[in-house]
Motif scaffolding. Structure first.
Motif, PDB file in Angstrom:
ATOM      1  N   VAL A 143      66.940  29.157 -41.344  1.00 44.73           N
ATOM      2  CA  VAL A 143      67.267  27.769 -41.646  1.00 44.73           C
ATOM      3  C   VAL A 143      65.966  26.989 -41.573  1.00 44.73           C
ATOM      4  O   VAL A 143      65.223  27.096 -40.589  1.00 44.73           O
ATOM      5  N   ILE A 144      65.670  26.209 -42.627  1.00 43.76           N
ATOM      6  CA  ILE A 144      64.450  25.410 -42.658  1.00 43.76           C
ATOM      7  C   ILE A 144      64.831  23.946 -42.486  1.00 43.76           C
ATOM      8  O   ILE A 144      65.696  23.432 -43.190  1.00 43.76           O
ATOM      9  N   VAL A 145      64.161  23.284 -41.536  1.00 49.53           N
ATOM     10  CA  VAL A 145      64.436  21.879 -41.235  1.00 49.53           C
ATOM     11  C   VAL A 145      63.236  21.026 -41.662  1.00 49.53           C
ATOM     12  O   VAL A 145      62.113  21.318 -41.251  1.00 49.53           O
ATOM     13  N   PRO A 146      63.453  19.989 -42.485  1.00 45.97           N
ATOM     14  CA  PRO A 146      62.344  19.096 -42.834  1.00 45.97           C
ATOM     15  C   PRO A 146      61.781  18.450 -41.572  1.00 45.97           C
ATOM     16  O   PRO A 146      62.528  18.067 -40.673  1.00 45.97           O
ATOM     17  N   PHE A 147      60.464  18.344 -41.500  1.00 45.86           N
ATOM     18  CA  PHE A 147      59.843  17.789 -40.300  1.00 45.86           C
ATOM     19  C   PHE A 147      58.829  16.694 -40.605  1.00 45.86           C
ATOM     20  O   PHE A 147      58.727  15.722 -39.883  1.00 45.86           O
ATOM     21  N   ALA A 148      58.052  16.843 -41.655  1.00 39.44           N
ATOM     22  CA  ALA A 148      56.998  15.864 -41.933  1.00 39.44           C
ATOM     23  C   ALA A 148      56.598  15.961 -43.401  1.00 39.44           C
ATOM     24  O   ALA A 148      57.082  16.814 -44.140  1.00 39.44           O
ATOM     25  N   LYS A 149      55.707  15.073 -43.782  1.00 41.94           N
ATOM     26  CA  LYS A 149      55.065  15.149 -45.091  1.00 41.94           C
ATOM     27  C   LYS A 149      53.574  15.276 -44.842  1.00 41.94           C
ATOM     28  O   LYS A 149      53.028  14.626 -43.952  1.00 41.94           O
ATOM     29  N   VAL A 150      52.939  16.133 -45.611  1.00 41.49           N
ATOM     30  CA  VAL A 150      51.507  16.370 -45.457  1.00 41.49           C
ATOM     31  C   VAL A 150      50.800  16.024 -46.758  1.00 41.49           C
ATOM     32  O   VAL A 150      51.406  16.071 -47.835  1.00 41.49           O
ATOM     33  N   PRO A 151      49.524  15.666 -46.685  1.00 42.32           N
ATOM     34  CA  PRO A 151      48.790  15.344 -47.920  1.00 42.32           C
ATOM     35  C   PRO A 151      48.837  16.505 -48.902  1.00 42.32           C
ATOM     36  O   PRO A 151      48.782  17.665 -48.516  1.00 42.32           O
TER      37      PRO A 151
END
Length: 88
Positions: free
Chosen positions: A28-36
């Motif tokens: 299961v993959i959980v969104p965590f952040a946005k990266v450049p």
């Protein structure tokens, strides 16, 4: 995992999914952040690269989907890092 009594293994991004897929284990993959978004080959001039999503993967043994979903939900609630996608 059984010897260490682990419910899941946490991986950065989707890296655990490919490893777990070989023997058929769930992830299961959980969104965590946005990266450049900075690719090796530069984008053309005038192209506005949006930040890329980054998540964490919870991987477990066969038939561990209920536990993985529970862990992923608890992680999501504890971090409060998930942002819903913008409305169209």
């Amino acid at each position: 995992m059984k010897a260490e009594r682990l419910d899941a293994v946490l991986f950065p991004a989707q890296s655990g999914a490919a490893l777990a897929a070989r023997p058929g284990y769930p992830t299961v993959i959980v969104p965590f952040a946005k990266v450049p978004n900075a690719p090796m080959i530069p984008f053309p001039d005038g192209f506005d690269a949006k930040p890329a999503p980054y998540g964490v993967s919870f991987t477990g043994m066969a038939c561990s989907e209920p536990k993985l979903l529970s862990l992923a939900y608890a992680f999501e609630q504890a971090t409060k890092r998930r942002a819903p996608p913008p409305a169209p």
